[in-house]
Design an enzyme around this catalytic site. Sequence first.
Site, PDB file in Angstrom:
ATOM      1  N   SER A  47     -21.614   6.907 -28.966  1.00  0.00           N
ATOM      2  CA  SER A  47     -21.399   5.363 -28.950  1.00  0.00           C
ATOM      3  C   SER A  47     -22.925   4.706 -29.117  1.00  0.00           C
ATOM      4  O   SER A  47     -23.044   3.993 -30.322  1.00  0.00           O
ATOM      5  CB  SER A  47     -21.227   5.024 -27.842  1.00  0.00           C
ATOM      6  OG  SER A  47     -20.185   5.318 -27.009  1.00  0.00           O
ATOM      7  N   LYS A 174     -18.284  12.878 -18.961  1.00  0.00           N
ATOM      8  CA  LYS A 174     -19.307  11.868 -18.910  1.00  0.00           C
ATOM      9  C   LYS A 174     -18.696  10.492 -18.198  1.00  0.00           C
ATOM     10  O   LYS A 174     -17.839   9.962 -18.666  1.00  0.00           O
ATOM     11  CB  LYS A 174     -19.744  11.511 -20.254  1.00  0.00           C
ATOM     12  CG  LYS A 174     -20.863  10.286 -20.137  1.00  0.00           C
ATOM     13  CD  LYS A 174     -21.503  10.025 -21.587  1.00  0.00           C
ATOM     14  CE  LYS A 174     -22.732   8.940 -21.362  1.00  0.00           C
ATOM     15  NZ  LYS A 174     -22.854   8.473 -22.718  1.00  0.00           N
TER      16      LYS A 174
END
Length: 324
Positions: A47, A174
């Site tokens: 990201s 995650k």
Amino acid sequence: MPRALRTGIYVPLPTFFDDDEELDLVSYAKHVTYTAKAGVLPVVCGSMGEAVHLSHEERVSLIKTARKALDAAGQVDVPILAGIGAASTRESITLANEAAAAGADHAILITGGYYAGALIKKPAAIKEFFVRVSNASPIPVMLYNFPGVTGGIDMTSDLVEDIAKAAPNTCGIKLTCGAVGKLTRIADLVTSPEFLARYSRRDPSAPFLVIDGFIDFLLPSIAAGASGAITGVPNFAPSTELNTPEVMKEARELQALISRADWAASNANIPGMKRLLQYLFGYGHLPRGPLPAMEQEEADRLLIRHPDILAVLDLEKRLQDGLQ
């Protein structure tokens, strides 16, 4: 020999561009080296790395650049975790194969958010996405739960546990959702002797790790069983974030027990809690309408005879007895 998936602190690397928005691979290589020499582990095309803005060829170029930079810096044993998330299952599988061929050791996979509304209504479709991609991937795949960028898709601990059991090529998750209770429940499951015996990983060097996506609660996350964190802070302070604190084993076990019991109580909601308190203390069990009361049989199943509730009640009794 595959490079083992490591516990510790990971850094999501930014992707650098020049004035024409072309990749600046020189700066990228320099930054990979800078963070790795401090002992931080690299996440490529995530990201933070603007993966959604990158072509397939650019992702491959970044992974190859990172691998070359690590090897040149004497960090040949440092693994690369590479993002493979895309809007479709098919493209994510393609990205997994390309990442592996480029030199990635493990992949991290997030759902696309474009059709989030439909996916949220059908958790089985989310499970199928992760199972299909991980089964087809030549490298182990870490799940990635980040509702802020996926249109609100927020996997429950039950769903994550189902995926971990059904997909032996998954190597962790995650959690960028700030839910310590969820983290605790997942960590407790995947480190349990039963899970390790019945649901072995396809790659023994890549166990199912639970990774914190927020550094601001790393300590309680480690206490709850997290194996580390993926955080942007090491981009500018890698040495500061390097040392992951170790917490007493007893504290972790207690946190896991409480988290499981809390999950059971939460699922039973207010009517269930009132039934449990009635059983323990004789209080009235009726909620105010229109909230429906819970039937005794359901209360027995969900709470009063639930093994996690019983375990906490047993611990509470022993603690109370010790105070007298």
